[in-house]
Design an enzyme around this catalytic site. Structure first.
Site, PDB file in Angstrom:
ATOM      1  N   ASP A 144      -5.213  -3.562   5.007  1.00 26.42           N
ATOM      2  CA  ASP A 144      -5.371  -3.090   6.429  1.00 26.42           C
ATOM      3  C   ASP A 144      -6.893  -3.118   6.413  1.00 26.42           C
ATOM      4  O   ASP A 144      -7.618  -3.502   7.609  1.00 26.42           O
ATOM      5  CB  ASP A 144      -4.963  -1.563   6.765  1.00 26.42           C
ATOM      6  CG  ASP A 144      -5.302  -0.743   5.647  1.00 26.42           C
ATOM      7  OD1 ASP A 144      -6.208  -1.148   4.584  1.00 26.42           O
ATOM      8  OD2 ASP A 144      -4.534   0.385   5.526  1.00 26.42           O
ATOM      9  N   ASP A 150       0.782  -1.378   0.084  1.00 21.61           N
ATOM     10  CA  ASP A 150      -0.183   0.051   0.112  1.00 21.61           C
ATOM     11  C   ASP A 150       0.996   1.123   0.026  1.00 21.61           C
ATOM     12  O   ASP A 150       1.945   1.193   0.595  1.00 21.61           O
ATOM     13  CB  ASP A 150      -0.787   0.126   1.398  1.00 21.61           C
ATOM     14  CG  ASP A 150      -2.061  -0.884   1.423  1.00 21.61           C
ATOM     15  OD1 ASP A 150      -2.350  -1.434   0.168  1.00 21.61           O
ATOM     16  OD2 ASP A 150      -2.398  -1.202   2.297  1.00 21.61           O
ATOM     17  N   ASP A 198      -9.522  -5.921   2.793  1.00 22.55           N
ATOM     18  CA  ASP A 198      -8.375  -6.542   2.133  1.00 22.55           C
ATOM     19  C   ASP A 198      -8.111  -8.002   2.492  1.00 22.55           C
ATOM     20  O   ASP A 198      -7.220  -8.738   2.175  1.00 22.55           O
ATOM     21  CB  ASP A 198      -7.352  -5.643   2.636  1.00 22.55           C
ATOM     22  CG  ASP A 198      -7.175  -4.402   1.901  1.00 22.55           C
ATOM     23  OD1 ASP A 198      -7.587  -4.293   0.897  1.00 22.55           O
ATOM     24  OD2 ASP A 198      -6.814  -3.495   2.601  1.00 22.55           O
TER      25      ASP A 198
HETATM   26  P1  ATP Z   1      -3.386   3.078   0.266  1.00 18.95           P
HETATM   27  O1  ATP Z   1      -4.351   1.965  -0.424  1.00 18.95           O
HETATM   28  O2  ATP Z   1      -2.357   3.270  -0.484  1.00 18.95           O
HETATM   29  O3  ATP Z   1      -3.475   3.361   1.734  1.00 18.95           O
HETATM   30  P2  ATP Z   1      -5.201   5.433  -0.019  1.00 18.95           P
HETATM   31  O4  ATP Z   1      -5.236   5.465   1.380  1.00 18.95           O
HETATM   32  O5  ATP Z   1      -4.833   6.359  -1.035  1.00 18.95           O
HETATM   33  O6  ATP Z   1      -4.340   4.293  -0.553  1.00 18.95           O
HETATM   34  P3  ATP Z   1      -8.154   4.880   0.106  1.00 18.95           P
HETATM   35  O7  ATP Z   1      -8.131   5.128   1.544  1.00 18.95           O
HETATM   36  O8  ATP Z   1      -9.017   4.166  -0.601  1.00 18.95           O
HETATM   37  O9  ATP Z   1      -6.693   4.917  -0.438  1.00 18.95           O
HETATM   38  O10 ATP Z   1      -8.614   6.191  -0.610  1.00 18.95           O
HETATM   39  C1  ATP Z   1      -8.641   6.591  -1.921  1.00 18.95           C
HETATM   40  C2  ATP Z   1      -9.020   7.774  -2.201  1.00 18.95           C
HETATM   41  O11 ATP Z   1     -10.391   8.267  -1.413  1.00 18.95           O
HETATM   42  C3  ATP Z   1      -8.119   8.961  -1.803  1.00 18.95           C
HETATM   43  O12 ATP Z   1      -7.527   9.077  -2.887  1.00 18.95           O
HETATM   44  C4  ATP Z   1      -9.022  10.078  -1.382  1.00 18.95           C
HETATM   45  O13 ATP Z   1      -9.169  10.848  -2.502  1.00 18.95           O
HETATM   46  C5  ATP Z   1     -10.334   9.610  -0.818  1.00 18.95           C
HETATM   47  N1  ATP Z   1     -10.279   9.476   0.519  1.00 18.95           N
HETATM   48  C6  ATP Z   1      -9.661   9.134   1.285  1.00 18.95           C
HETATM   49  N2  ATP Z   1     -10.096   9.034   2.644  1.00 18.95           N
HETATM   50  C7  ATP Z   1     -11.077   9.618   2.632  1.00 18.95           C
HETATM   51  C8  ATP Z   1     -11.992  10.066   3.611  1.00 18.95           C
HETATM   52  N3  ATP Z   1     -11.779   9.868   4.745  1.00 18.95           N
HETATM   53  N4  ATP Z   1     -13.201  10.634   3.082  1.00 18.95           N
HETATM   54  C9  ATP Z   1     -13.391  11.272   2.046  1.00 18.95           C
HETATM   55  N5  ATP Z   1     -12.369  10.708   0.938  1.00 18.95           N
HETATM   56  C10 ATP Z   1     -11.410  10.053   1.330  1.00 18.95           C
END
Ligand code: ATP
Length: 875
Positions: free
Chosen positions: A613, A332, A617
Site C-alpha cells: 500500500d 500484508d 512498496d
Molecule cells: P502490515 O504491513 O501488515 O500492514 P503494519 O501495519 O503493522 O503491518 P506498519 O504500519 O509498518 O506495519 O507498522 C509497524 C509498527 O509500527 C507497528 O507494529 C506499530 O508498532 C508501529 N506503528 C504503526 N502505526 C503507527 C503510528 N501511526 N504511529 C506510531 N507507530 C505506529
C-alpha cells in the site's frame, strides 16, 4: 504566470479562493466549465469506421479479397462467368469484419470501464470541508491536501508543508527526492527543478504532508506541455497471445503446404484452375487460426470486467494469466488479513497493567493522542475518529477515558512533526506545554525501548537498567502473544523544536490494541492450500503478534517458520531462498525486505502475488509477478505500480481473483481447443477427399461461412462459461508447461479427425445413398450442414471436463443464444431458396436432415463416453 515568484497570499487572492474554506462548489463548477477538466488530452480513440477498415488489413482477409478479385476478373473474362462467388466472399468478409468490430468494441468497452474504476481522486477543501473528488474536477484555486504516496493532481503552490519530499524525475529527470519549502518566494527566472515552493502534476509525494493551492490544471500544467509524449495507449500482448500467435504461424505454414498439395492434386485431376485456386485459398482461410489472439483478448477483457465486480481491478491483461499460475500469495497483515478496525484493549505502564480511567492511563493516552493525526467527531451521541486506524483507536480510547482530544490539541499546540514511516516505525511531534516544549514519540515498542534511557516510575523519571529493559520487552511480548498490536509511547522535554531527535527518550507506557482477523480470511487460506498456493503473511508488526494471528488463520503451523526483518538482514540471498520454502510469516519487515522476499521465492520457481500500500512498496509490487495494491488504504503510487487493485483491501479477494484467473485461462483454452479442432476437421475433409480423388465435399463459400460466421459466436460464448467448481482443487498451472500440454494437442487432433470423418461420411452418404438429380450437390449440402452443426454440438463438448448433462445444457445463456442463432442461419442458408442458390446447395428432406443430425451427434456421443470412462476411473 510565474506562480513561484508570487507569495501565497497574492496567489490565493488572484485565484479568488480561501486557504481555510477552499472554493465553494458552485464557484468551482463555474471555473470547471471555463477551464475544462483537469486531464491530459488522450490520443483519440479510433473511430468506428477506421476500426472497420482496419479489419481489412488482416493478412488472411487481404488474401481473400485478392482471391475474390481474381474470381471476379475470371468471371468477366468468361462470358457465362459466375459473379456469385466473388460477391459472396466479399459479403462474408464484411460480416466477419462487423463481428470483429463488435468484439473489439466490447473488449475496449471493458477496458475503458476498468480505467474509470481506477480513476484517481484527490483530497480537496471545498465548502470548508475536506473531501475526496475525482482528479478531473480539480480547478485552479482549489486547496489540495497531500500526504506520502499521493500523486500531485495538478500544478500547485505550497501553502504549508511538513518534511515534504517529492519525486519529480518524470518531469525534470532529477531522480533524487526534491525537498520542498512553502515559505520562500523565488525569482521568476528560477528553473523548473529548483521551484521548491511549487508542486507539479503527476509527480509523487515521497514523504511528509502538504497543503497547496492549485494554480494550473490539465494541459496547462508542466506535464501537460510534454503530454504528447505520454499518449501511448497500446495494450501489451499477453504471453498467451504471443504463444498463440506463434502456434498460429506454425499451423498456418502447415495449412498453406496442405493447400498447395490440394491445389496441385486438383490440377492433376483436371479440376478447373480457378476452382482449385479458390478452394485452396478458402481452405487456407479456414485452417489458419487467425482469430485466436483476438478471441483471447475478448475473453480476457470480458473476464476482467467480471473480476472488477468482485473487487479485483486488473490493470494489465497479462496479469489475469499470471494470476492463474500463482503459487505464493504474500499478504500484508493489517487490513488485508485483519479487519483494520482497532480497539485499545490493554494499557501498561512500566509498573504493569493499568486501569483505563487511572491517572497513568490518562497521561499515556493524552501523550499518544497528541502524537496522532486523527481527529474526533461526534455523530449521534457517539464519538467517531477520522484518520488512520491505529491512531483512531488511540484517540477514541483517550476520549472515552475522559480526555477532550480536540480541546487538548488546541491547548498543547503542535509545532513540529516527524511523520510515521514504516522504515523507522516511529512518529514524533513537538508540542507546546505550559512548562515548555515537549517531544512525544510513539512507535514499535522494540524500537522505542532501544531509544529510551529513562522511564516513568511513580511519576518520576528513572534511568533504565538492562533488566528494566528486558522487563518492558517482556510486557510487550505478553500483549503480542494475545495477537495485540502494541504501540509504545515516550517523551522528552526540549528547548527548541528543531532539537527533536528520536533518542534519549523517557519511556511512558504501552498501548495494546486488538485487530480481529477478517472472518473470510480463514476460509480463503484453506482454499489457497487446497489449490496448491502458499499463503504467506508479511507485516511490519511484531513477530509474536504476527505469529498469533497467522496461527489463528491457519497460515502458520508447527512445521513452518517465521522470520523477522532482522533475520533477513543476516542472510545471504542463497540462504534466504532456501529458508523461504518453509517460512510463512515475515514480521517487522520494511518495504525493502519485501523485494528480497519476492525475489527469493521467484528464485525457487514460484509465481508470486504480493500486496502493498505504501509508496515504498512500489518496487516490491513491480518485482512481484502480480503486484496487488490496496484500493482503500493504498497510495496512488502503489496503485500505479500494481497489476491489480483490491478495492476492498481483502486477502480473500486475491484468492477469488486467482480462481477467476484460472477460470478465464480455462475458458480461453476451451475456445482455442474448439476453434483448432474445428479447423483441423475442415482441412481433413477436403484433404482426404482429394486423396481419395473425390469431388470436393465443401465449396469455398461453405468453408468461409462456417469459419468466419458460424464458428465465432460459440467460441466467444465459451469465454462466458461458468468457472468449474473444482478449479481451486487443482494445482497451479506451471509456468513451464506449454499451452498444449497434458494431452490437449492430442485431443484437438482426435476431435478434428472426428469432425472431418462425419463430414466426409455425410458427403459420401449424400452422393451415394439418396436418389437425386444432382447427387454431388446433395452430398455437399449434407457435408456443409453436418460440418456446421457438428461444430455447434462440439462446442457443447468443450464447455466442461464433466458431462454436458451434469453442468446443464442451458446453463450458459450466451451459448444457447449462439447455438440458436447459428443453427437458424444454417437452416436458412439451406432451406431458403434464394440463399441456397447462392451457396450452391439444395434443400434436404426429413430423412436427410435426420442423417445430418445423427452424424453431427457423433462427436458428442464419443466425447461423452470418454468423459464417462474418465470419471469412472477417478472414482
Ligand atoms: P502490515 O504491513 O501488515 O500492514 P503494519 O501495519 O503493522 O503491518 P506498519 O504500519 O509498518 O506495519 O507498522 C509497524 C509498527 O509500527 C507497528 O507494529 C506499530 O508498532 C508501529 N506503528 C504503526 N502505526 C503507527 C503510528 N501511526 N504511529 C506510531 N507507530 C505506529
Amino acid at each position: 504566470m510565474d506562480w513561484h515568484a508570487l507569495s501565497t497570499n497574492q496567489i490565493i487572492k488572484s485565484l479568488n479562493t480561501n486557504e481555510k474554506s477552499g472554493l465553494s462548489s458552485s464557484h468551482a463548477k463555474t471555473v470547471l466549465s471555463i477551464n475544462g477538466e483537469n486531464k491530459l488530452i488522450q490520443a483519440n480513440h479510433k473511430s468506428l469506421f477506421v476500426r472497420f477498415l482496419s479489419q481489412f488489413t488482416d493478412f488472411m482477409v487481404i488474401i481473400l479479397l485478392i482471391a475474390s478479385g481474381i474470381s471476379f476478373t475470371a468471371a468477366l473474362w468468361e462470358e457465362s462467368g459466375d459473379f456469385i462467388d466473388p460477391i459472396i466472399i466479399l459479403l462474408i468478409v464484411i460480416v466477419n469484419a462487423i463481428i470483429g468490430v463488435v468484439q473489439e468494441s466490447r473488449a475496449q468497452h471493458a477496458i475503458d470501464a476498468l480505467k474509470k474504476l481506477f480513476a484517481p481522486s484527490a483530497c480537496v477543501i471545498r465548502d470548508s470541508k475536506l473531501q475526496d473528488i475525482p482528479t478531473e474536477n480539480i480547478v485552479p484555486g482549489d486547496i489540495i491536501c497531500l500526504s506520502a504516496g499521493d500523486y500531485v493532481p495538478a500544478d500547485a503552490r505550497l501553502i504549508e508543508c511538513n518534511a515534504l519530499k517529492t519525486q519529480e524525475s518524470a518531469l525534470t529527470g532529477e531522480s533524487l527526492p526534491c525537498k520542498k519549502n512553502s515559505e520562500i518566494v523565488l525569482p521568476s527566472k528560477c528553473p523548473l527543478a529548483e521551484r521548491k515552493n511549487m508542486l507539479f502534476s503527476s509527480t509523487i509525494v515521497l514523504s511528509g504532508n502538504a497543503k497547496a493551492v492549485v494554480t494550473q490544471t490539465g494541459m496547462e500544467t508542466q506535464v501537460g506541455k510534454i503530454a504528447n509524449l505520454l499518449n501511448s495507449e497500446e495494450a501489451p500482448q499477453t504471453p498467451l497471445q504471443k504463444r498463440l500467435a506463434k502456434v498460429g504461424k506454425v499451423l498456418g505454414i502447415g495449412a498453406v503446404l496442405i493447400c498447395c498439395v490440394i491445389f496441385l492434386m486438383g490440377l492433376l485431376r483436371n479440376v478447373p484452375l480457378l476452382d482449385s485456386f479458390m478452394l485452396s485459398v478458402s481452405l487456407a482461410v479456414a485452417a489458419i487460426p487467425e482469430g485466436l489472439p483476438a478471441i483471447v483478448t475478448v475473453v480476457l477483457s470480458i473476464g476482467v470486467q467480471r473480476m472488477a465486480k468482485s473487487n479485483a481491478i486488473v490493470r494489465l491483461l497479462p496479469a489475469v494469466e499470471t494470476l492463474g499460475a500463482a503459487t505464493v500469495i504474500c499478504s500484508d497483515k493489517t487490513g488485508t488479513l485483519t479487519q483494520n478496525i482497532m480497539t485499545v484493549t490493554h494499557l501498561c505502564s512500566p509498573e504493569g497493567d493499568i486501569e483505563h480511567h487511572s491517572d497513568s492511563a490518562q497521561n499515556l493516552l493524552s501523550l499518544a493522542s497528541l502524537c496522532s493525526n486523527s481527529t474526533v467527531t461526534k455523530s449521534k451521541l457517539k464519538h467517531k475518529a477520522i484518520g488512520e486506524p491505529t491512531e483512531n483507536a488511540i484517540v477514541l480510547s483517550a476520549q472515552s477515558s475522559g480526555i477532550d482530544v480536540n480541546k487538548q490539541k488546541k491547548e498543547y499546540m503542535r509545532v513540529a512533526e516527524i511523520p510515521f514511516d514504516s522504515q523507522r516505525k516511529l512518529m514524533t511531534t513537538v508540542n507546546k506545554f505550559p512548562s515548555g516544549l515537549k517531544q512525544i514519540t510513539k512507535g514499535a515498542p522494540d524500537v522505542i525501548i532501544s531509544r529510551c534511557d529513562k522511564f516513568l516510575l511513580g511519576g518520576n523519571t528513572v534511568a533504565i537498567t538492562s533488566s528494566n529493559r528486558m522487563a518492558l520487552l517482556e510486557q510487550n511480548n505478553c500483549m503480542a502473544k494475545e495477537g495485540l498490536r502494541v504501540i509504545a509511547v515516550a517523551f522528552k522535554d526540549i528547548t527548541r523544536a528543531d532539537m527533536a531527535t528520536e533518542n534519549n527518550l523517557v519511556f511512558c507506557g504501552l498501548i495494546g490494541m486488538s485487530d480481529p482477523p477478517r472472518p473470510e480470511a480463514e476460509g480463503a487460506v484453506k482454499i489457497c492450500k487446497q489449490a496448491g498456493i502458499i499463503p504467506v503473511m508479511i507485516t511490519g508488526d511484531h513477530i509474536i503478534t504476527a505469529n498469533t494471528i497467522a496461527k489463528k488463520l491457519g497460515i502458520l503451523n508447527n512445521n513452518s517458520l517465521s522470520l523477522t526483518g532482522h533475520d533477513l538482514d543476516e542472510m545471504s540471498e542463497q540462504e534466504l531462498s532456501k529458508k523461504v520454502k518453509d517460512c510463512r510469516v515475515f514480521a517487522r519487515v520494511t518495504p525493502e525486505h519485501k523485494v528480497r522476499i519476492v525475489k527469493a521465492f521467484q528464485k525457487n520457481g514460484d509465481v508470486v502475488a504480493m500486496t502493498g500500500d505504501g509508496v515504498n512498496d512500489a518496487p516490491a509490487l513491480k518485482v512481484a509477478d502480480i503486484g496487488c495494491a490496496m484500493g482503500k488504504s493504498g497510495t496512488d503510487v502503489a496503485k500505479g505500480a500494481a497489476d491489480m487493485i483490491l478495492t476492498d483491501d481483502n486477502f480473500a479477494t486475491i484468492v477469488k481473483a486467482v480462481e477467476q484467473g484460472r477460470g478465464i485461462y480455462d475458458n480461453i483454452k476451451k475456445a482455442v481447443h474448439f476453434l483448432l479442432s474445428s479447423n483441423i476437421g475442415e482441412i481433413l475433409v477436403v484433404f482426404i477427399a482429394s486423396l481419395m480423388s473425390l469431388d470436393s465435399p465443401l465449396l469455398p463459400i461453405h468453408l468461409l461461412w462456417v469459419n468466419l460466421v458460424t464458428d465465432s459466436l460459440p467460441a466467444i460464448a465459451l469465454g462466458f462459461e461458468k468457472i468449474d467448481n473444482e478449479i481451486m482443487k487443482r494445482k497451479p498451472l506451471s509456468a513451464n508447461v506449454g499451452f498444449f500440454s497434458n494431452g490437449l494437442g492430442f485431443d484437438i487432433c482426435v476431435e478434428g479427425c472426428l469432425i472431418g470423418a462425419v463430414t466426409l461420411l455425410a458427403f459420401i452418404i449424400g452422393t451415394n445413398m439418396f436418389i437425386s438429380e444432382n447427387s454431388i450437390m446433395l452430398g455437399r449440402t449434407m457435408a456443409f450442414a453436418t460440418l456446421s452443426i457438428s461444430e455447434l454440438i462440439h462446442a457443447q463438448n468443450m464447455r466442461s471436463r464433466h458431462s454436458i448433462f451434469s453442468i446443464g445444457l442451458f446453463s450458459n445463456k450466451r451459448m444457447v443464444f449462439a447455438c440458436i442463432i447459428c443453427s437458424l442461419m444454417q437452416v436458412l442458408v439451406i432451406a431458403f431458396e434464394p440463399l441456397a442458390r447462392i451457396f450452391k446447395v439444395t434443400t434436404l428432406d426429413f430423412s436427410q436432415w435426420l442423417c445430418v443430425i445423427g452424424l453431427s451427434l457423433v462427436p458428442l456421443i464419443v466425447l461423452e463416453t470418454e468423459k464417462y470412462i474418465r470419471h469412472r476411473k477417478t472414482i
